[in-house]
Structure formats: structure tokens, C-alpha cells
Design a protein around this motif. Structure first.
Motif: not given
Length: 225
Positions: A7, A9, A11-13, A15-16, A29, A51, A101-102, A104
Motif C-alpha cells: 500500500e 498511502n 497514513r492508511l498503511a 492505521l491498517l 509493509h 492495493d 475501500k474504505p 473497517e
């Protein structure tokens, strides 16, 4: 269980990864497909999260090439592309699931668990040896029915030792399993984790099971009566 998130992104990575690690998964990652290729070569991952729009190519095309090269681990596509033809293309390319996406974290984690339960070598989630029982799906450990409270890396270490119970697990293999491919490891990090795990096992009644093989690694043996 070790995952690879591909991934770009950041920030998204982050958080996930944080969400999945709270749920008992270990995540490496890769922000590009070239890094992902290096990561797959350097470390065994039970599942990939891929992704589509990466800086150096399409994640689905990359996955198709990986399948042709013999990579058989399950893969989950996680992308914003939600058209029917996109989902069909992804599944036909070798994806085992396709999530838009998005999404949960709880749903993603549930889908990962479902994929890892499919028949095959990865289906075994309950590991038993002597008085010990570890459920790698729920990340819970027991000794003679009594719960043992283990930290994440202690659980990772015990799972590795249980999967090779009776054999020596080399220190380098332990480092690789406990830390991501880009994460620095301090000289005594493994020894400290082993020491904590040994103490907790002995307190729970599994005395004399975790052994040090000096200069090589560690192993689990049946307790001496």
C-alpha cells in the motif's frame, strides 16, 4: 501470522497495520511493488494484502505474475476500484478475496481469518505440545487449561517453537519471524524475549520445556516427569 501489506498511502498503511497488529497479526509493509517483491523473497508471509494503484505498477498485474512464478499464498485485494469488471479481473488474476475501500479493520481481519482457515498447510491454527496449547487464530495460550498472558512477540516466538517442536529453531529464523524485514534488531532482543517467555511458561507449570542450544538457537522439549 505474518502478513505483507502492499500500500503506497502511508497514513492508511499505518492505521491498517496498527489495527491488524492489535488483532494478533504481524504486518510488514511495502509501499511499492519492487519493495514487495524483495519482501516476499526475504520473508515467508501467510497472506498478502495488495492495493491496485501502486507507484510502479498495478497490484493485480503484479499478483498475476507472482502466481505464474509459483507463489501460492492467499492474497486479498484492497482497493478503491469497485466496478464489477475490476472485481472480476482481480479474482481471475489470482486474488482470493476483493475488498473495496474504505473498509473497517474488523471486516478485513475477519476476511483474513477466513482465508487462512481454508484447507491446506495453513489451516492448522491449534498447536499442541505437551501441556501447551496455542490457538494462532485467537492468539491465546494455555497450559493444562490455564490461560497464559503473553505479549505479542512472546506469542510469536512460542508459535514458531511449537510449529517446530522437538527441533532446534535457529536464532536467525527467530529474528526473521519476530521482526519485520526493515526493522532493526538489538543484540539481546531475542534473548530478552526468550527469557520472558521461559519465565511465564514455568510460572504456568511448563517447567523445563524451553531450552537454549548455545550458539545455535532454541527448542521446545517435552517436560521431564
Amino acid at each position: 501470522m505474518r502478513l505483507l501489506l502492499i500500500e503506497d498511502n502511508g497514513r492508511l498503511a499505518a492505521l491498517l497495520i496498527a489495527g491488524l497488529e492489535r488483532r494478533g497479526f504481524r504486518c510488514d509493509h511495502a509501499a511499492t511493488l519492487s519493495i514487495a517483491t524483495e519482501a516476499v523473497a526475504a520473508q515467508v508471509h501467510e497472506l498478502l494484502i495488495v492495493d491496485r494503484g501502486l507507484p510502479d505498477g498495478d497490484g493485480i498485474a503484479w499478483l498475476r505474475d507472482m502466481r505464474r512464478a509459483g507463489f501460492m499464498q492467499p492474497a486479498l485485494i484492497l482497493t478503491a476500484r469497485d466496478a464489477l469488471e475490476d472485481r472480476i479481473t482481480g479474482l481471475d488474476a489470482g486474488a482470493d478475496d476483493y475488498v473495496v475501500k474504505p473498509a473497517e479493520v474488523d471486516e478485513i481481519a475477519a476476511r483474513i481469518r477466513a482465508l487462512l482457515r481454508r484447507p491446506g498447510p495453513r489451516a492448522q491454527t491449534e498447536l499442541r505440545f505437551g501441556p501447551l496449547l496455542l490457538d494462532s487464530a485467537s492468539r491465546t495460550t494455555q497450559c493444562r487449561g490455564r490461560a497464559i498472558d503473553l505479549a505479542r512477540r512472546e506469542t510469536d516466538l512460542l508459535e514458531l517453537l511449537l510449529r517446530q517442536a522437538g527441533a532446534v529453531v535457529r536464532r536467525e529464523s527467530i529474528e526473521s519471524a519476530l521482526y519485520s524485514f526493515a526493522e532493526p534488531v538489538t543484540p539481546n532482543a531475542v534473548e530478552a524475549t526468550v527469557s520472558r517467555l521461559r519465565r511465564k511458561l514455568e510460572e504456568a507449570g511448563a517447567r523445563g520445556m524451553l531450552h537454549t542450544v548455545r550458539g545455535v538457537g532454541y527448542m521446545l522439549r517435552e517436560p521431564v516427569a
